[in-house]
Design a protein around this motif. Structure first.
Motif, short mmCIF file in Angstrom:
data_model
loop_
_atom_site.label_atom_id
_atom_site.label_comp_id
_atom_site.label_asym_id
_atom_site.label_seq_id
_atom_site.Cartn_x
_atom_site.Cartn_y
_atom_site.Cartn_z
N ASP A 81 14.60 5.18 15.21
CA ASP A 81 13.71 6.34 15.38
C ASP A 81 14.29 7.25 16.47
OD1 ASP A 81 11.61 8.09 15.16
OD2 ASP A 81 10.04 6.66 15.74
N HIS A 127 7.32 2.37 11.31
CA HIS A 127 6.28 1.97 12.27
C HIS A 127 4.92 1.71 11.61
CE1 HIS A 127 5.48 6.29 12.03
NE2 HIS A 127 6.59 6.57 12.69
N ASN A 141 10.04 -0.71 14.81
CA ASN A 141 10.42 0.58 15.38
C ASN A 141 10.88 0.46 16.82
OD1 ASN A 141 9.50 3.28 16.87
ND2 ASN A 141 9.92 3.77 14.72
#
Length: 265
Positions: A227, A155, A191
């Motif tokens: 994630d 990210h 992300n």
């Protein structure tokens, strides 16, 4: 392209849920051929600070034993790797390098959450509200990118979770970060947890389209990262497919492999 995710958390970080095995099973259901566990680094702080968003150093052996046991059990069905998601903390970076070698970690990914450490600094995802904090985020990002420790930058546009708009300063910071990543051949992560939150809460945060247009212009390499903080996210193709389509539409180079143990090079 084979489907790989290297950004997976566990219950040990206090803000994820589910068993380690559940993440593996959901990754199989989602068609992944590689699953990397990368829970938050258990920093060995100099003082008595206790973080609430990461495992303790005492939990690291159990974490690695669990991941490696699953690797052996699921061999031939899915590749399982043992890593960590880490910040760049100058006072502790030598310890991180030594620990990664001693523990024979497969990889580290760079998550620029705090700088110079979470003992005294606020979380960039909530605190990057002015140009001064944006500069701190950028400087920390450059230090991590250039360290040679990490397999990719998670990210990289996290600052847009709290920065008030994609203005000239945000564009300049994005270009500086992307140019460094290109120069150091470090992939940038699109992300999917951020994408999920953007949709759920109608945010214009990260991943931010302005950042990714600049990443494409600078010739950066992209990698998708789930994630995962909930096992079911690995079996849900919606955000994966949308992210893949967006990055391909930008003409970005995509990778599904990462450099393992770059600190040994």
């Amino acid at each position: 392209m084979p489907k790989a995710n290297y950004h997976t958390h566990t219950y040990r970080c206090h803000h994820a849920e589910g068993t380690d095995r559940a993440y593996v099973e959901q990754a199989l259901a989602g068609g992944f051929t590689t699953l990397g566990f990368s829970d938050h680094t258990p920093w060995r702080y100099a003082g008595d600070y206790v973080a609430t968003v990461r495992m303790t150093p005492g939990q690291l052996p159990d974490y690695l034993a669990s991941v490696r046991s699953l690797r052996a059990e699921y061999a031939g069905r899915i590749e399982i790797l043992a890593g960590l998601e880490c910040e760049y903390f100058p006072d502790y970076i030598d310890w991180l390098r030594q620990m990664a070698g001693e523990q024979r970690l497969d990889y580290l990914i760079f998550g620029n959450h705090f700088y110079p450490s979470d003992e005294t600094a606020p979380y960039f995802g909530r605190a990057t509200k002015d140009v001064g904090m944006l500069r701190r985020y950028t400087d920390a990002a450059l230090a991590g990118i250039e360290s040679g420790l990490f397999s990719y930058f998670a990210h990289p546009d996290l600052f847009m979770a709290s920065y008030p708009g994609f203005d000239a300063n945000a564009r300049a910071a994005s270009r500086e970060i992307c140019r460094a990543a290109k120069r150091c051949a470090l992939p940038l992560e699109y992300n999917l947890l951020g994408a999920r939150r953007n949709e759920q809460y109608r945010l214009d945060g990260y991943p931010h389209p302005g950042f990714w247009r600049i990443a494409a212009e600078e010739g950066c390499t992209a990698i998708l990262g789930v994630d995962a903080h909930v096992p079911a996210h690995l079996a849900d193709p919606k955000f994966w497919d949308a992210g893949l389509a967006l990055l391909r539409g930008l003409g970005m180079e995509l990778t599904h492999t990462i450099r393992l143990r770059p600190w040994e090079k």
